[in-house]
Design a protein around this motif. Sequence first.
Motif, PDB file in Angstrom:
ATOM      1  N   LYS A  17      -9.652 -40.798 -18.244  1.00 52.54           N
ATOM      2  CA  LYS A  17      -9.174 -39.845 -17.899  1.00 52.54           C
ATOM      3  C   LYS A  17      -8.012 -39.623 -17.852  1.00 52.54           C
ATOM      4  O   LYS A  17      -6.853 -39.488 -17.600  1.00 52.54           O
ATOM      5  CB  LYS A  17     -10.402 -39.935 -16.608  1.00 52.54           C
ATOM      6  CG  LYS A  17     -10.185 -38.302 -16.255  1.00 52.54           C
ATOM      7  CD  LYS A  17     -10.342 -38.436 -14.720  1.00 52.54           C
ATOM      8  CE  LYS A  17     -10.536 -37.207 -13.664  1.00 52.54           C
ATOM      9  NZ  LYS A  17     -10.758 -37.188 -12.358  1.00 52.54           N
ATOM     10  N   ASP A 393     -21.538 -38.470 -10.831  1.00 54.35           N
ATOM     11  CA  ASP A 393     -20.147 -38.166 -11.373  1.00 54.35           C
ATOM     12  C   ASP A 393     -20.225 -38.662 -12.567  1.00 54.35           C
ATOM     13  O   ASP A 393     -20.097 -40.010 -12.417  1.00 54.35           O
ATOM     14  CB  ASP A 393     -19.346 -38.769 -10.013  1.00 54.35           C
ATOM     15  CG  ASP A 393     -18.200 -38.743 -10.709  1.00 54.35           C
ATOM     16  OD1 ASP A 393     -18.272 -37.578 -11.812  1.00 54.35           O
ATOM     17  OD2 ASP A 393     -17.501 -38.926  -9.446  1.00 54.35           O
ATOM     18  N   GLU A 394     -20.663 -38.855 -13.466  1.00 54.08           N
ATOM     19  CA  GLU A 394     -20.876 -39.324 -15.328  1.00 54.08           C
ATOM     20  C   GLU A 394     -20.989 -37.905 -15.558  1.00 54.08           C
ATOM     21  O   GLU A 394     -21.509 -36.855 -15.446  1.00 54.08           O
ATOM     22  CB  GLU A 394     -21.833 -40.244 -15.089  1.00 54.08           C
ATOM     23  CG  GLU A 394     -21.855 -40.750 -16.399  1.00 54.08           C
ATOM     24  CD  GLU A 394     -20.799 -42.515 -16.237  1.00 54.08           C
ATOM     25  OE1 GLU A 394     -20.265 -42.862 -16.598  1.00 54.08           O
ATOM     26  OE2 GLU A 394     -21.785 -43.298 -15.282  1.00 54.08           O
ATOM     27  N   ARG A 395     -19.792 -38.600 -16.927  1.00 56.55           N
ATOM     28  CA  ARG A 395     -20.367 -37.250 -17.757  1.00 56.55           C
ATOM     29  C   ARG A 395     -21.453 -37.240 -18.285  1.00 56.55           C
ATOM     30  O   ARG A 395     -22.147 -38.546 -18.292  1.00 56.55           O
ATOM     31  CB  ARG A 395     -19.010 -38.137 -19.416  1.00 56.55           C
ATOM     32  CG  ARG A 395     -17.466 -38.119 -19.080  1.00 56.55           C
ATOM     33  CD  ARG A 395     -16.848 -38.371 -19.869  1.00 56.55           C
ATOM     34  NE  ARG A 395     -17.874 -40.089 -19.852  1.00 56.55           N
ATOM     35  CZ  ARG A 395     -17.418 -41.364 -21.533  1.00 56.55           C
ATOM     36  NH1 ARG A 395     -17.192 -40.313 -22.151  1.00 56.55           N
ATOM     37  NH2 ARG A 395     -18.047 -42.170 -20.871  1.00 56.55           N
ATOM     38  N   ARG A 494     -19.261 -34.271 -15.141  1.00 54.58           N
ATOM     39  CA  ARG A 494     -19.267 -34.255 -13.821  1.00 54.58           C
ATOM     40  C   ARG A 494     -19.769 -33.940 -12.811  1.00 54.58           C
ATOM     41  O   ARG A 494     -18.474 -33.647 -11.530  1.00 54.58           O
ATOM     42  CB  ARG A 494     -17.568 -35.465 -14.487  1.00 54.58           C
ATOM     43  CG  ARG A 494     -17.936 -36.858 -15.402  1.00 54.58           C
ATOM     44  CD  ARG A 494     -16.481 -37.008 -15.436  1.00 54.58           C
ATOM     45  NE  ARG A 494     -15.830 -37.639 -14.215  1.00 54.58           N
ATOM     46  CZ  ARG A 494     -14.909 -37.797 -13.271  1.00 54.58           C
ATOM     47  NH1 ARG A 494     -13.911 -37.170 -13.371  1.00 54.58           N
ATOM     48  NH2 ARG A 494     -14.930 -38.380 -11.505  1.00 54.58           N
ATOM     49  N   GLU A 496     -19.251 -33.977  -9.370  1.00 49.40           N
ATOM     50  CA  GLU A 496     -18.818 -34.419  -7.644  1.00 49.40           C
ATOM     51  C   GLU A 496     -19.152 -33.643  -6.883  1.00 49.40           C
ATOM     52  O   GLU A 496     -20.424 -33.348  -6.433  1.00 49.40           O
ATOM     53  CB  GLU A 496     -17.364 -34.137  -7.600  1.00 49.40           C
ATOM     54  CG  GLU A 496     -17.404 -34.870  -9.563  1.00 49.40           C
ATOM     55  CD  GLU A 496     -15.661 -36.257  -9.080  1.00 49.40           C
ATOM     56  OE1 GLU A 496     -15.323 -36.664  -8.535  1.00 49.40           O
ATOM     57  OE2 GLU A 496     -15.340 -36.073 -10.137  1.00 49.40           O
ATOM     58  N   ASN A 514     -14.226 -33.049 -18.669  1.00 45.50           N
ATOM     59  CA  ASN A 514     -15.026 -33.554 -19.407  1.00 45.50           C
ATOM     60  C   ASN A 514     -15.183 -33.868 -20.349  1.00 45.50           C
ATOM     61  O   ASN A 514     -14.814 -32.927 -21.673  1.00 45.50           O
ATOM     62  CB  ASN A 514     -16.787 -33.930 -19.299  1.00 45.50           C
ATOM     63  CG  ASN A 514     -17.509 -34.643 -20.126  1.00 45.50           C
ATOM     64  OD1 ASN A 514     -17.312 -35.519 -20.670  1.00 45.50           O
ATOM     65  ND2 ASN A 514     -19.286 -34.207 -20.745  1.00 45.50           N
TER      66      ASN A 514
END
Length: 695
Positions: A17, A393-395, A494, A496, A514
Motif C-alpha cells: 500500500k 475494507d478490500e480493494r 476500500r 473503511e 486503491n
Amino acid sequence: MTLAPEHRRVLPLADHKPGRSAMTCLYRCGNACAHPAPNESENEYFGDIVAGAVAARLSRRGLLRLSALGAGAVAAGGVLSGVGTELAAAATPAAPRTPKGALTFTPVAPNTADAVTIPSGYKSSVVIRWGEPVLPGAPAFDVKKQTAAAQAQQFGYNNDYVAVIPLDRHGERALLVVNHEYTNEELMFPGVKSVADTTAEHKKIAMAAHGLSVVELERVGDTGQYRPVKKGKRYNRRLTASSKFLLTGPAAGSDLLKTKADPTGTVVLGTLNNCAGGLTPWGTVLSGEENFNQYFVGGNGAPAAEQPALKRYGIDITAAVPSGNRRWDLVDERFDLSKHPHEANRFGWIVELDPFDKNSIPRKRTALGRFKHEGGGPTISNDGHAVVYLGDDERFDYIYKFVSDKKVRRGDTKHNMTLLDSGTLYVGKFSGDSPAAEIDGTGKLPADGAFDGTGTWIPLVRGNESLVEGFTVEQVLINTRLAADKVGATKMDRPEDIERNPVDGKVYVALTNNSNRGATGAAPADEANPRNSNRHGHILTISEKHNDAAAESFTWALPIVCGDPKDASTYFAGYDKTKVSPISCPDNVAFDKAGNLWISTDGNALGSNDGLFATPVSGSEAGHVKQFLTVPKGAETCGPFITPDQKSVFIAVQHPGELEGATLDTPKSVWPDGQYARPAVVVTWRPKGDQRIGS
C-alpha cells in the motif's frame, strides 16, 4: 457521583500500500495488496451504466427519550445516532466573533517527527500503553519476561478503535473500550527478527495480545486529561484470541460454522484483527473483525467445494503455509483449514460487547453479514429501527447497511440486545449522473462541477428470507461477498469507517485508497471512485431519502478527494486549496456537536507521518481541511473519539516504528518512553479554562 446502571448515558463523543511499510502490509493485512483483489466479479461500473448531537440522552439500559426518534430530530439540528459522538457545542469566542463550532486551531505542519505533535495551546499525554496492567493483580510489564498469562491480563497490542463511555454526568469516570487489531512480533520480542523466529510461547503471547480491553478511567482534576483507575475491578476486562464468543442470528448453527470442537456452530474461541467499531444507542460496543484470512494455513487442503469461497475472502488456497504466516496452527490446530475447514467462517463478523458487564459473553452477530469489517456505524431510523452502516475494507469491495426488524425500546436491555439478530442486510449500488466520457480517471471534475449521483440499497436478506437467487440465508450471511457479487453491487476503493453526521444526517464514508483502480484487468475509474491509481483516497457522503436511515434510495457526493492540494486531481468542496492541509488515506471519521468532520489517516502516501484532521462540512469554511496532530514514525492514527464536553480528543497510536528493518532491539521509533516503540492510547486537551477541542 456515579449513576445507577439504569441512568447511565452512552455519550458520544514489496508491492504494498502506498505510504505503508512492507512490515505493515505483512502483519496488518497479510500482504493483501501483493495479491490480486479477491473480487473477480464482473459487476457493472459507472462507465457502463453518517452519531452524535443525539436528540435523546442514552442509557446503558436503553434510551431515556425514545420519543426524540424521527425526522424531527434532524430538523431541530440533530439526528439520533448511537455512534458515540454526542458532543458539547464549541465555545463562541467573545471577540472577534466567529461562527459557533468554528475550527480556529493553527494547523500542525506535516512532519516525520518521532512524537505526537499537537497545535500550540494544547497538551497531550499517554493514557495507557501496551503491556500495562488491566485486570486486578496483573503483573507490571517487563519486555524481557513476557508470558501469555501476563499478557492476557495486560493492555493488548496495536490499539485501534477507541470508545470513551461516561460513567457519571460530568465524565469524571469513564470506560475506555479499545480494539487490539494485530501484533508485530519483531517489535514485541527481544531477539526476534521475523515471525519465523517466534517460539510457541511467543505465539501464545501474540494471541493474548489480540482482542479488546475495557479500562475504567478517571479525569485528572478539572482538565481534559484522563488516566486509568488504579484498581479497576468492576469493569476492567481483557478479551483475547482464546476468549469465548457466541454466534447468534440466522446463520448461527449452520453446518458451515460447525467444527469438531463446536458441533453446535454457535461457540467461537476468540476474535481476530478487530479494527474499528461503534457505540450503539442501547449502550453496547460494536467491534469489526477485519483481515482474519491471514491467520490460517492449510487452505489448499480444505474441501474443493469450499475453496472458491475461501479464495473470495483472501485465504490462500495454493500453499499449505502462506509466506509470513504467524503459524498459530503450531499451538492451536484449529487455525489449520486442512483439519478444520470451517474455522475461518467463524471470523469476519461484527462483535457486540456489553462493556458494563464483565461477565457477559460477547456476541458475533451473523445477521450483519461476514466480510472484512472495518467497523460498524450504528444509528436509529426515523421510526425507531436500529441501523448499522458497514464497510468491507478490500480493494473493489462493497458498502453495506443493516436495518433491524425490531424497534429500540427505552430501558429494555433484554429486548435491545436482540436487535442485531434479525433484519434486512443491504449492499450499495451507486450510479453517477455525468456522462462516462467525463470521468477520465484523472480526478478532473465533470461538467456539472461535482462527483455525485444516486444510489439504491439492494436487499440481500430480510429476516429469514434470502433475496439472492441460488443462495440460502445462511449462505448469504456467511459468504456475503459472493451474494453481493451476484446482485451487482458497486466496487469501491476500500470502504473503511462509515458514520452518520449528528447535524446534517448525512452518512460519511472513508474510502482509503486503491492503487489498482484502472490497472490492466481491473475496474476503471467511475464517478464515485474517480481516479485511476488512487493512492490517496476520498470521502463520500450518502444522503438518504427523507433523511431516514431505513430508506432504500439515496443521493451521494464526494466532498473531498484527498492528496496534496497542489495536485490538480484533489478537491476540497471548492475551498481555496492554498489554505488546505495535505491529507492522504482517510481511515476513520468522527464528528463534534457542530457537525465538523474529523478524519484520521492510515498510510500517508505524501511522505509525512499520519495524523488527525478536521474540517467543517457546510458554510463558507466547508472543505477547509486542517491538520490537528501527527503521530510518531511508522504509526497510524486510529480513533478518534471526542468526549461529550469536547474537552478531550482520544486517539490510538497504532504500530509506531513499523518500518522496514526495525526490531525491538534496533527500533526505528522509541515513542513514547525513549527505549522502544509501544502502541498506546493518547488524550489531547486544552489546559485553559473550558476551551474546547478545535476552537
